[in-house]
Write a protein that holds these residues in place. Sequence first.
Motif, PDB file in Angstrom:
ATOM      1  N   UNK A  68     -42.401 -34.980  82.957  1.00 23.28           N
ATOM      2  CA  UNK A  68     -43.549 -34.571  82.140  1.00 23.28           C
ATOM      3  C   UNK A  68     -43.239 -34.555  80.655  1.00 23.28           C
ATOM      4  N   UNK A  69     -44.201 -34.039  79.882  1.00 23.05           N
ATOM      5  CA  UNK A  69     -44.064 -33.924  78.426  1.00 23.05           C
ATOM      6  C   UNK A  69     -43.280 -32.658  78.103  1.00 23.05           C
ATOM      7  N   UNK A  70     -42.281 -32.762  77.220  1.00 18.38           N
ATOM      8  CA  UNK A  70     -41.402 -31.621  76.961  1.00 18.38           C
ATOM      9  C   UNK A  70     -41.965 -30.597  75.991  1.00 18.38           C
ATOM     10  N   UNK A  71     -43.229 -30.689  75.640  1.00 16.65           N
ATOM     11  CA  UNK A  71     -43.845 -29.764  74.689  1.00 16.65           C
ATOM     12  C   UNK A  71     -43.771 -28.316  75.193  1.00 16.65           C
ATOM     13  N   UNK A  72     -43.303 -27.386  74.315  1.00 12.57           N
ATOM     14  CA  UNK A  72     -43.256 -25.973  74.717  1.00 12.57           C
ATOM     15  C   UNK A  72     -44.534 -25.217  74.334  1.00 12.57           C
ATOM     16  N   UNK A  73     -45.549 -25.938  73.837  1.00 13.63           N
ATOM     17  CA  UNK A  73     -46.714 -25.283  73.207  1.00 13.63           C
ATOM     18  C   UNK A  73     -47.501 -24.326  74.110  1.00 13.63           C
ATOM     19  N   UNK A  74     -47.819 -24.710  75.365  1.00  7.92           N
ATOM     20  CA  UNK A  74     -48.775 -23.862  76.100  1.00  7.92           C
ATOM     21  C   UNK A  74     -48.147 -22.662  76.808  1.00  7.92           C
ATOM     22  N   UNK A  75     -48.900 -21.558  76.759  1.00  3.05           N
ATOM     23  CA  UNK A  75     -48.598 -20.370  77.566  1.00  3.05           C
ATOM     24  C   UNK A  75     -49.817 -20.175  78.478  1.00  3.05           C
ATOM     25  N   UNK A  76     -49.607 -20.304  79.773  1.00  2.00           N
ATOM     26  CA  UNK A  76     -50.710 -20.140  80.725  1.00  2.00           C
ATOM     27  C   UNK A  76     -50.703 -18.709  81.264  1.00  2.00           C
ATOM     28  N   UNK A  99     -44.619 -42.412  88.323  1.00  2.00           N
ATOM     29  CA  UNK A  99     -43.863 -41.396  87.562  1.00  2.00           C
ATOM     30  C   UNK A  99     -44.278 -41.291  86.092  1.00  2.00           C
ATOM     31  N   UNK A 100     -44.755 -42.398  85.510  1.00  2.00           N
ATOM     32  CA  UNK A 100     -45.127 -42.358  84.087  1.00  2.00           C
ATOM     33  C   UNK A 100     -46.389 -41.529  83.841  1.00  2.00           C
ATOM     34  N   UNK A 101     -47.149 -41.278  84.897  1.00  2.00           N
ATOM     35  CA  UNK A 101     -48.411 -40.534  84.725  1.00  2.00           C
ATOM     36  C   UNK A 101     -48.187 -39.094  84.280  1.00  2.00           C
ATOM     37  N   UNK A 102     -47.065 -38.491  84.706  1.00  2.00           N
ATOM     38  CA  UNK A 102     -46.869 -37.063  84.444  1.00  2.00           C
ATOM     39  C   UNK A 102     -46.804 -36.772  82.947  1.00  2.00           C
ATOM     40  N   UNK A 103     -46.034 -37.603  82.221  1.00  2.00           N
ATOM     41  CA  UNK A 103     -45.940 -37.423  80.770  1.00  2.00           C
ATOM     42  C   UNK A 103     -47.291 -37.684  80.122  1.00  2.00           C
ATOM     43  N   UNK A 157     -46.197 -31.713  84.751  1.00  2.00           N
ATOM     44  CA  UNK A 157     -46.683 -32.405  83.546  1.00  2.00           C
ATOM     45  C   UNK A 157     -46.219 -31.728  82.262  1.00  2.00           C
ATOM     46  N   UNK A 158     -45.890 -30.415  82.328  1.00  2.00           N
ATOM     47  CA  UNK A 158     -45.465 -29.659  81.143  1.00  2.00           C
ATOM     48  C   UNK A 158     -44.311 -28.736  81.547  1.00  2.00           C
ATOM     49  N   UNK A 159     -43.132 -29.300  81.798  1.00  2.00           N
ATOM     50  CA  UNK A 159     -42.030 -28.503  82.358  1.00  2.00           C
ATOM     51  C   UNK A 159     -41.575 -27.356  81.471  1.00  2.00           C
ATOM     52  N   UNK A 160     -41.871 -27.415  80.159  1.00  3.53           N
ATOM     53  CA  UNK A 160     -41.432 -26.345  79.252  1.00  3.53           C
ATOM     54  C   UNK A 160     -42.533 -25.322  78.958  1.00  3.53           C
ATOM     55  N   UNK A 161     -43.655 -25.431  79.657  1.00  4.65           N
ATOM     56  CA  UNK A 161     -44.727 -24.435  79.488  1.00  4.65           C
ATOM     57  C   UNK A 161     -44.243 -23.086  80.002  1.00  4.65           C
ATOM     58  N   UNK A 162     -44.932 -22.032  79.589  1.00  6.11           N
ATOM     59  CA  UNK A 162     -44.658 -20.687  80.102  1.00  6.11           C
ATOM     60  C   UNK A 162     -45.843 -20.247  80.958  1.00  6.11           C
ATOM     61  N   UNK A 163     -45.537 -19.587  82.083  1.00  6.84           N
ATOM     62  CA  UNK A 163     -46.586 -19.077  82.968  1.00  6.84           C
ATOM     63  C   UNK A 163     -46.452 -17.563  83.068  1.00  6.84           C
ATOM     64  N   UNK A 164     -47.531 -16.862  82.765  1.00  6.90           N
ATOM     65  CA  UNK A 164     -47.548 -15.404  82.928  1.00  6.90           C
ATOM     66  C   UNK A 164     -48.575 -15.063  84.001  1.00  6.90           C
TER      67      UNK A 164
END
Length: 669
Positions: free
Chosen positions: A417-425, A490-494, A531-538
């Motif tokens: 996926x995309x390595x962006x850390x931006x989202x907090x779910x 596999x390319x779809x995830x990013x 798709x966003x492996x560096x996201x945070x989930x609360x």
Amino acid sequence: MNNTTVPPIETHLKSIQTLIQTAKFNEAIAQSKALQQQVTEQQHHIELWYLMAIAQRYGKEFTQALTSINALLELDALHSRASQEQGYTYLALNKATQAKLSFEKAVQLNPSLVGSWHELIQLYRQYGQQEQVQKAANHLERLKKLPPALLAVTELMHEGKLLKAEQICRHFLQNNKRHVDGMCLLAEIGMELKVYDDAEFLLASALELSPNHIHARSQYLNLLIRLGKYKAAEQQVEILLVTQPDNLSYKIAKANTLTGLGKIAQAITLFEQAIAQDDKIPGFYLQLGHALKAQGDIKKAVAAYQKAYQLNPSYGDAFWSLANTKTYRFSDEEITKMQRQRTDENLAIADKVQLHFATGKAFEDREDYQRAFQAYQQGNDLQHASNGFDINKIEQQVAEQIKYCTHELFELRRNLGLNSPDPIFIVGLPRAGSTLLEQILASHSQVDGTMELHNILGLASRLRGRESNKKEQENQQESQYPKNLAEINPTYFKRFGQQFIDETRVYREQAPLFIDKMPNNFLHIGLIKLILPNAKIIDARRQPMACCFSGFKQLFAEGQDFSYRLEDIGRYYQAYLKLMAHWQQVLPGFILTVNHEDVVDDLEKQVRRILDFCGLNFEQSCVDFHKTKRTIKTPSSEQVRQPIYKSATEQWRHFEPYLAPLKKVLNIE
């Protein structure tokens, strides 16, 4: 041995229709009455009353015809053709006023009734209502332009026969692939069936074929607003305003779009301009009230809601919006008004539901818990009956997520996926304290609060696919998603991750991190991880009885259909716990569980814990969250603008005598 078989009811009904068509009215009436004694199903009684009324009117038995229609309407108050038939009978009796009201109700229930529009044009002329004559004539002209197949589709749609309407419409489009009106109708059916991707694709395609088709663009605009795609909606409404700069409905749509984009001050100005143009439309005041509430100007919001119900005393949404501020207290006079309105048999279901919920809140505030629960129960029963929710489908979705989102899947598709850390779910159940957690985090200088974003749900819907949606409806078979997470390119995830970041940018300001607080995303944590492996989930969690009952007494705008039966909401909570336990097992460290009761008991400790999890430094503003000025669009908006309070945690206990079905499902003694 006797081999004679009883003809099916449909054969009898056709026989009666033939008698009417050949002017044998007395025989038709006699057969209808005889058959009434034999049938047991309500639908058959409805059809027989309708045929009998037609035969009686043609036979000039007008009083008896009205009696038959009234009997039918007692069984089905929303039968549009019954209202039309009532109108014809009143006309025959020279009762023009009653006829006009009946025809108006008929076209309100089913705008495709050509006969009712014909009669209304004459009646409006008779009453000198020239503007209404023009509107009716325009509508009739549109209907007459439709091919017979599409006219049949519109009738079926308004009679609630959506799958039949879809079948005919698709068949028509196979032979008329570039028919824009047909595409618009199929999109409308898609919206009713909540197959939003299909509808969006159809309308975008229709506009490519016919860029000047106003109705297609209006429909597309309304769909984009419903989906929360406000940036795209803003582009569409600007095009419409170029063609019709004085169109009030487009101005209101633009104001709603601006509200969605967080441009509240501009939205309020537009709402006020629309009201200055026409100050007699209650919906304008209601939507102004919503914008004012989101901005935090609760006093003006209340005044706007009150003005809405003053203009229309049966406007359930205005009363519910007052209740939904959570801080408003109804007067004796207002409670009397609501009580009177909600017993009106002719009131639309939506208004009735809203009035039940508002009345429940009014009685709860007065500590009359028995009457409060009774009102909540009535509202929930009506809403459940109309939404067709099936809890088994949610439980199946959870089972499929557990079956296919395994350790092996996350190992196999790791770091695609995309390595962006931006989202907090922030996920969980509605009314579990997610708005409070969002307000705490959005009070941090590095975090933007947004809203409940539909993007992940939309992606899951696309991956599930249209055909499997149909299968699920019919056979409860497994859907393509999440099984296909192990199979897709596999390319779809990013690409999916980038698409999420791009599409949500419009809701952000300048902070590096942002929040998506769509609670239903708990079903799709596996997809988010891919798709966003560096996201945070609360995971916002609340004590089960408090959480479930709080959901039961909340009337949601859309998307929480499980919340209208105590057994359903209990089973949904259990399914949620089961799936969250699975995510914790297969994705250790990816999710932080925050208990609402812990936040209430020791705010600063939990704030530090949340900020640590998100990789953020401590800021005192997060503890002083109630001082943060920002747009908040959820029912809890006023509550999170106040310091933390403990009273809500035990409110459900006032209703404990009535909650046995919920306790049973939750296994609580």
